[in-house]
Design an enzyme around this catalytic site. Structure first.
Site, PDB file in Angstrom:
ATOM      1  N   ASN A 220      20.936  31.887 -16.241  1.00  0.00           N
ATOM      2  CA  ASN A 220      21.409  32.240 -17.713  1.00  0.00           C
ATOM      3  C   ASN A 220      20.204  32.882 -18.450  1.00  0.00           C
ATOM      4  O   ASN A 220      19.203  32.835 -18.113  1.00  0.00           O
ATOM      5  CB  ASN A 220      22.267  30.985 -18.592  1.00  0.00           C
ATOM      6  CG  ASN A 220      21.087  29.974 -18.582  1.00  0.00           C
ATOM      7  OD1 ASN A 220      20.376  30.034 -19.185  1.00  0.00           O
ATOM      8  ND2 ASN A 220      21.685  29.135 -17.969  1.00  0.00           N
ATOM      9  N   LYS A 299      21.097  34.997   4.130  1.00  0.00           N
ATOM     10  CA  LYS A 299      21.739  35.959   2.992  1.00  0.00           C
ATOM     11  C   LYS A 299      23.170  36.294   3.362  1.00  0.00           C
ATOM     12  O   LYS A 299      23.612  36.661   4.548  1.00  0.00           O
ATOM     13  CB  LYS A 299      20.845  37.247   3.002  1.00  0.00           C
ATOM     14  CG  LYS A 299      21.220  38.151   2.094  1.00  0.00           C
ATOM     15  CD  LYS A 299      20.292  39.336   2.189  1.00  0.00           C
ATOM     16  CE  LYS A 299      20.904  40.490   1.203  1.00  0.00           C
ATOM     17  NZ  LYS A 299      20.393  41.711   1.408  1.00  0.00           N
ATOM     18  N   PRO A 317      25.033  17.605 -12.427  1.00  0.00           N
ATOM     19  CA  PRO A 317      24.954  16.146 -13.151  1.00  0.00           C
ATOM     20  C   PRO A 317      24.384  16.723 -14.664  1.00  0.00           C
ATOM     21  O   PRO A 317      23.809  17.363 -14.692  1.00  0.00           O
ATOM     22  CB  PRO A 317      23.618  15.604 -12.255  1.00  0.00           C
ATOM     23  CG  PRO A 317      22.968  16.634 -11.807  1.00  0.00           C
ATOM     24  CD  PRO A 317      23.859  17.548 -11.212  1.00  0.00           C
ATOM     25  N   ASP A 318      25.039  15.875 -15.443  1.00  0.00           N
ATOM     26  CA  ASP A 318      24.758  16.170 -16.912  1.00  0.00           C
ATOM     27  C   ASP A 318      23.403  15.243 -17.138  1.00  0.00           C
ATOM     28  O   ASP A 318      23.499  14.059 -17.365  1.00  0.00           O
ATOM     29  CB  ASP A 318      25.765  15.674 -17.739  1.00  0.00           C
ATOM     30  CG  ASP A 318      25.511  16.080 -19.247  1.00  0.00           C
ATOM     31  OD1 ASP A 318      24.353  15.731 -19.793  1.00  0.00           O
ATOM     32  OD2 ASP A 318      26.637  16.686 -19.981  1.00  0.00           O
ATOM     33  N   ILE A 319      22.293  15.962 -17.354  1.00  0.00           N
ATOM     34  CA  ILE A 319      20.868  15.110 -17.188  1.00  0.00           C
ATOM     35  C   ILE A 319      21.091  14.356 -18.650  1.00  0.00           C
ATOM     36  O   ILE A 319      20.406  13.454 -18.754  1.00  0.00           O
ATOM     37  CB  ILE A 319      19.738  16.414 -17.012  1.00  0.00           C
ATOM     38  CG1 ILE A 319      19.834  16.877 -15.795  1.00  0.00           C
ATOM     39  CG2 ILE A 319      18.553  15.444 -17.573  1.00  0.00           C
ATOM     40  CD1 ILE A 319      19.107  18.162 -16.098  1.00  0.00           C
ATOM     41  N   PHE A 339      20.708  19.478 -27.476  1.00  0.00           N
ATOM     42  CA  PHE A 339      20.901  20.769 -27.835  1.00  0.00           C
ATOM     43  C   PHE A 339      22.484  21.251 -27.458  1.00  0.00           C
ATOM     44  O   PHE A 339      22.993  20.768 -26.600  1.00  0.00           O
ATOM     45  CB  PHE A 339      19.983  21.725 -27.556  1.00  0.00           C
ATOM     46  CG  PHE A 339      18.730  21.804 -28.326  1.00  0.00           C
ATOM     47  CD1 PHE A 339      17.730  20.826 -28.480  1.00  0.00           C
ATOM     48  CD2 PHE A 339      18.455  23.086 -29.083  1.00  0.00           C
ATOM     49  CE1 PHE A 339      16.753  20.846 -29.308  1.00  0.00           C
ATOM     50  CE2 PHE A 339      17.565  23.077 -29.973  1.00  0.00           C
ATOM     51  CZ  PHE A 339      16.762  22.109 -30.147  1.00  0.00           C
ATOM     52  N   LYS A 353      29.794  17.256 -29.298  1.00  0.00           N
ATOM     53  CA  LYS A 353      28.945  17.206 -28.182  1.00  0.00           C
ATOM     54  C   LYS A 353      28.039  15.928 -28.516  1.00  0.00           C
ATOM     55  O   LYS A 353      27.818  15.192 -27.576  1.00  0.00           O
ATOM     56  CB  LYS A 353      28.054  18.318 -28.118  1.00  0.00           C
ATOM     57  CG  LYS A 353      27.317  18.398 -26.725  1.00  0.00           C
ATOM     58  CD  LYS A 353      27.127  19.981 -26.574  1.00  0.00           C
ATOM     59  CE  LYS A 353      28.144  20.951 -26.273  1.00  0.00           C
ATOM     60  NZ  LYS A 353      27.965  22.158 -25.953  1.00  0.00           N
ATOM     61  N   LYS A 357      28.094  13.168 -25.613  1.00  0.00           N
ATOM     62  CA  LYS A 357      26.809  13.074 -24.759  1.00  0.00           C
ATOM     63  C   LYS A 357      26.122  11.841 -25.313  1.00  0.00           C
ATOM     64  O   LYS A 357      25.373  11.103 -24.429  1.00  0.00           O
ATOM     65  CB  LYS A 357      25.622  14.134 -25.239  1.00  0.00           C
ATOM     66  CG  LYS A 357      26.086  15.497 -24.958  1.00  0.00           C
ATOM     67  CD  LYS A 357      25.646  15.784 -23.575  1.00  0.00           C
ATOM     68  CE  LYS A 357      26.053  17.410 -23.192  1.00  0.00           C
ATOM     69  NZ  LYS A 357      25.919  17.663 -22.082  1.00  0.00           N
TER      70      LYS A 357
HETATM   71  O1  C5P Z   1      27.307  20.285 -22.411  1.00  0.00           O
HETATM   72  P1  C5P Z   1      26.228  21.242 -22.759  1.00  0.00           P
HETATM   73  O2  C5P Z   1      25.783  22.065 -21.662  1.00  0.00           O
HETATM   74  O3  C5P Z   1      26.956  22.135 -23.942  1.00  0.00           O
HETATM   75  O4  C5P Z   1      25.428  20.575 -23.403  1.00  0.00           O
HETATM   76  C1  C5P Z   1      23.939  20.697 -23.943  1.00  0.00           C
HETATM   77  C2  C5P Z   1      22.991  19.946 -23.929  1.00  0.00           C
HETATM   78  O5  C5P Z   1      23.279  19.072 -22.676  1.00  0.00           O
HETATM   79  C3  C5P Z   1      21.556  20.301 -23.938  1.00  0.00           C
HETATM   80  O6  C5P Z   1      20.890  19.541 -24.548  1.00  0.00           O
HETATM   81  C4  C5P Z   1      21.344  20.418 -22.424  1.00  0.00           C
HETATM   82  O7  C5P Z   1      19.969  20.612 -22.083  1.00  0.00           O
HETATM   83  C5  C5P Z   1      21.999  19.313 -21.824  1.00  0.00           C
HETATM   84  N1  C5P Z   1      22.268  19.422 -20.554  1.00  0.00           N
HETATM   85  C6  C5P Z   1      21.835  18.568 -19.616  1.00  0.00           C
HETATM   86  N2  C5P Z   1      22.388  18.726 -18.355  1.00  0.00           N
HETATM   87  C7  C5P Z   1      23.635  19.398 -18.041  1.00  0.00           C
HETATM   88  C8  C5P Z   1      24.410  20.093 -19.267  1.00  0.00           C
HETATM   89  C9  C5P Z   1      23.599  20.066 -20.384  1.00  0.00           C
HETATM   90  O8  C5P Z   1      20.933  17.911 -19.741  1.00  0.00           O
HETATM   91  N3  C5P Z   1      23.876  19.568 -17.016  1.00  0.00           N
END
Ligand code: C5P
Length: 416
Positions: A220, A299, A317-319, A339, A353, A357
């Site tokens: 992105n 490729k 994974p959502d870090i 963020f 959010k 989160k």
């Molecule tokens: O869910 P979204 O991507 O909108 O959330 C944004 C926030 O979550 C940011 O702080 C981003 O760094 C964190 N994030 C993350 N891992 C992901 C998706 C988002 O840490 N897979």
């Protein structure tokens, strides 16, 4: 570069005495003078006679916009006491370059020429003396120099260190003067209150890159600038900072440890062990939500049939959520900040959010308006309130956010 991308104002209102002693590194001091002024400082250049052998006072006067002072007998001062006047007007004295000989003069408390005289005359309680040494590697390593440097620090001077590399004499080693941009960062950092002293801050920044095959991937437009600015601001506020960065083209902020990663999985793998020792986690990275389920080993080729490849995705994974749910975060030992890059309804989306989160602080910004830009506007959202930080440079906003995090950490401290 837009006007707001430069650190205009970070030294606004500061008056710096820039002292030059004799050394080839004087050529870097011309650039340093420009950078200090660009950052908003006023600069009074003082040169030893030896320094004038390497660069002319004309150059330094033109760049600083003030006549250079070089003699304690300068009759332009109405009271004929330039050492008193110059040292009392200064918010900071920086000797760059500081030669081996000038270090010796400072250690001895010499006062037979203006620059060492004004250093001796400075009010030690409020005018810091910063030293940027420059000399040949053998001179640098000599026990006499090292002994003098220890004494200089014991006497209250702040030693900025030296660079390593090819020297003007043709030898390679320690002793090069730091670059002008590095010295500027040191001066700026000196004025930042150390509100995060003792904290370990972990920051994620930039995009992630999710491979489709060995030559293609999904990413992105995040530039990483906001995260890098936050890492810099936290370091300047006294924290030990580790920055885990996706693929970006940005220089590492001075004093920050950087770990480069590509994918979300790599970012999580890097962040997890670091979070065990961190006290603050700021997640600015624009982590890809999904990755191709089965990245191709080779490729993917067109076969001429017109058929397009079918890509399947797996959720990353959502870090942030992972760390926010960790035992340390739940026990209040890891303060997590998220963020939210939105394109509309910033407040409602940021509030949602925040809850999703499970973080105490969520920073909202408008994604398309900030990606790649040098400025931004932020909305700080917690369970009780929403506070706007109006449009400004990312550097300034980062400093404001860091101050806000420090304030919240202090407020959470148990009172004894
Ligand atoms: O869910 P979204 O991507 O909108 O959330 C944004 C926030 O979550 C940011 O702080 C981003 O760094 C964190 N994030 C993350 N891992 C992901 C998706 C988002 O840490 N897979």
């Amino acid at each position: 570069m837009t006007a707001s991308s430069t650190p205009v104002g970070e030294l606004a209102g500061r008056h710096i005495v820039l002292g030059l002693s004799g050394g080839i590194a004087c050529y870097k001091s011309a650039e340093l003078c420009r950078l200090l002024i660009k950052a908003g400082a006023t600069v009074q250049v003082v040169m030893t006679e030896a320094a004038t052998q390497f660069i002319t006072p004309v150059t330094m006067q033109a760049l600083s916009g003030r006549p250079v002072v070089g003699s304690q007998w300068d009759a332009r001062e109405p009271n004929n006491m330039p050492h008193i006047n110059l040292s009392r007007e200064a918010d900071l004295i920086l000797i760059a370059p500081c030669s081996a000989d000038f270090i010796t003069r400072l250690v001895a408390g010499r006062s037979d020429e203006l620059l060492s005289l004004l250093c001796l005359a400075r009010p030690m309680d409020r005018v810091p003396l910063l030293i940027a040494p420059a000399m040949n590697r053998e001179m640098w390593l000599h026990p006499a120099t090292q002994r003098n440097l220890r004494q200089l620090q014991a006497d209250g001077a702040l030693l900025l260190g030296v660079g390593n590399g090819l020297q003007a004499c043709g030898e390679t080693g320690d002793g090069r003067m730091l670059e002008a941009a590095e010295l500027l960062e040191e001066v700026i950092a000196h004025f930042v209150p150390k509100t995060l002293a003792g904290q370990r801050v972990l920051v994620t920044a930039g995009p992630t890159y999710e491979a489709i095959d060995p030559v293609r991937g999904i990413t992105n437009l995040s530039s990483g600038k906001m995260g890098f600015a936050i890492a810099r601001a936290a370091q300047q506020a006294g924290a030990e900072v580790t920055l885990v960065a996706g693929p970006v083209h940005l220089p590492t902020p001075r004093g920050v440890e950087r770990i480069d990663v590509r994918s979300a999985a790599q970012m999580l793998a890097a962040v997890r062990p670091l979070s065990e020792h961190a006290s603050v986690f700021v997640a600015t990275a624009a982590v890809a939500d999904w990755r191709p389920a089965n990245a191709s080993e080779h490729k993917i080729k067109k076969d001429g049939s017109g058929k397009t490849p079918q890509l399947e995705f797996t959720e990353n994974p959502d870090i942030l959520a992972t760390l926010a749910q960790s035992p340390r975060a739940q026990a209040g030992q890891l303060y997590c900040v998220g963020f939210a890059a939105e394109s509309q309804d910033l407040l409602a989306n940021a509030q949602a959010k925040l809850a999703r989160k499970g973080v105490p602080l969520l920073v909202g910004n408008i994604g398309p308006a900030t990606f790649g830009q040098d400025d931004n506007a932020l909305l700080l959202v917690d369970a009780q309130s929403a506070v706007e930080l109006p449009r400004a440079s990312k550097r300034l906003l980062a400093a404001q956010l860091v101050a806000e995090i420090a304030h919240r950490l202090n407020a959470a401290k148990p009172t004894t």
